[in-house]
Scaffold this motif. Structure first.
Motif, short mmCIF file in Angstrom:
data_model
loop_
_atom_site.label_atom_id
_atom_site.label_comp_id
_atom_site.label_asym_id
_atom_site.label_seq_id
_atom_site.Cartn_x
_atom_site.Cartn_y
_atom_site.Cartn_z
N ILE A 45 0.84 -1.20 0.00
CA ILE A 45 0.00 0.00 0.00
C ILE A 45 0.87 1.25 0.00
O ILE A 45 0.61 2.20 -0.75
CB ILE A 45 -0.98 -0.02 1.19
N ILE A 46 1.91 1.27 0.81
CA ILE A 46 2.82 2.43 0.84
C ILE A 46 3.48 2.61 -0.53
O ILE A 46 3.61 3.74 -1.03
CB ILE A 46 3.87 2.27 1.96
N THR A 47 3.86 1.52 -1.16
CA THR A 47 4.45 1.59 -2.50
C THR A 47 3.47 2.23 -3.48
O THR A 47 3.86 3.09 -4.29
CB THR A 47 4.86 0.19 -3.00
N ARG A 48 2.21 1.88 -3.40
CA ARG A 48 1.21 2.48 -4.30
C ARG A 48 1.12 3.99 -4.06
O ARG A 48 1.01 4.76 -5.01
CB ARG A 48 -0.15 1.83 -4.10
N LEU A 49 1.12 4.40 -2.80
CA LEU A 49 1.04 5.83 -2.48
C LEU A 49 2.24 6.57 -3.04
O LEU A 49 2.11 7.64 -3.65
CB LEU A 49 0.94 6.03 -0.97
N GLU A 50 3.43 6.01 -2.84
CA GLU A 50 4.65 6.65 -3.33
C GLU A 50 4.71 6.63 -4.86
O GLU A 50 5.10 7.62 -5.48
CB GLU A 50 5.88 5.98 -2.73
N ASN A 51 4.33 5.51 -5.46
CA ASN A 51 4.34 5.44 -6.92
C ASN A 51 3.39 6.45 -7.55
O ASN A 51 3.64 6.94 -8.65
CB ASN A 51 4.00 4.03 -7.40
N LYS A 52 2.31 6.77 -6.86
CA LYS A 52 1.37 7.77 -7.36
C LYS A 52 2.01 9.15 -7.37
O LYS A 52 1.62 10.02 -8.14
CB LYS A 52 0.10 7.76 -6.48
N GLY A 53 2.99 9.35 -6.50
CA GLY A 53 3.67 10.65 -6.41
C GLY A 53 3.40 11.38 -5.11
O GLY A 53 3.88 12.49 -4.92
N LEU A 54 2.62 10.76 -4.22
CA LEU A 54 2.37 11.38 -2.92
C LEU A 54 3.64 11.30 -2.08
O LEU A 54 4.37 10.31 -2.13
CB LEU A 54 1.21 10.68 -2.21
N LYS A 55 3.87 12.33 -1.31
CA LYS A 55 5.07 12.41 -0.46
C LYS A 55 4.69 12.01 0.96
O LYS A 55 3.77 12.57 1.55
CB LYS A 55 5.61 13.83 -0.47
#
Length: 155
Positions: free
Chosen positions: A23-33
């Motif tokens: 889930i964290i990977t998805r958030l980071e891959n989206k571009g969220l910091k």
């Protein structure tokens, strides 16, 4: 475009199923910091503070039992329209009804055991962040990737 913060809770089922990294990977891959993160055990008092608008509702005891049943990972993300971006990534509350490609659509089958919480608006995000984090725990930093995630007028 508004640069916003949002609180995310990876609920006990996400922790127990070892989906936090995904889930964290998805958030980071989206571009969220990611600007704050910690693991904690939600107490009954903390649950009542977080879900204050639901405390008197008939479903609250089950909600409290679930959120206090194991550790959660609390995260603050930042990005353009972060609240609506996260909510879109989460999918519908009921994993059975949630679209493939969303977190709940890909990993969930339940309405109640639903992996993730995300703030439902910018004001709620500020309130919720204050419940889980001290001001000094929420960091502000410039990322060298910012210019590759959004145009300068979107940040």
């Amino acid at each position: 475009m508004a640069l916003e913060k949002s609180l995310i809770l990876l609920k006990p089922d996400a922790v127990q199923r070892r989906l936090c990294g995904e889930i964290i990977t998805r958030l980071e891959n989206k571009g969220l910091k990611l600007i704050a993160m910690k693991m904690l055990q939600v107490t009954k008092e903390l649950a009542a503070q977080h879900y204050e608008e639901h405390v008197e509702k008939p479903f609250y005891p089950m909600l409290e039992e679930f959120i206090t049943s194991g550790p959660v990972v609390a995260i603050v993300v930042e990005g353009p329209e972060a609240v609506s971006v996260v909510r879109g990534m989460m999918g519908k509350t009921n994993g059975r009804e949630s679209a493939p490609g969303t977190i709940r659509g890909d990993f969930g089958l339940s309405r109640q055991v639903n992996l993730i919480h995300g703030s439902d608006g910018p004001e709620a995000a500020l309130r919720e962040i204050g419940i889980y984090f001290q001001a000094e725990e929420v960091l502000s930093y410039k990322s060298s990737l910012d210019e590759w995630v959004c145009a300068s007028d979107e940040l």
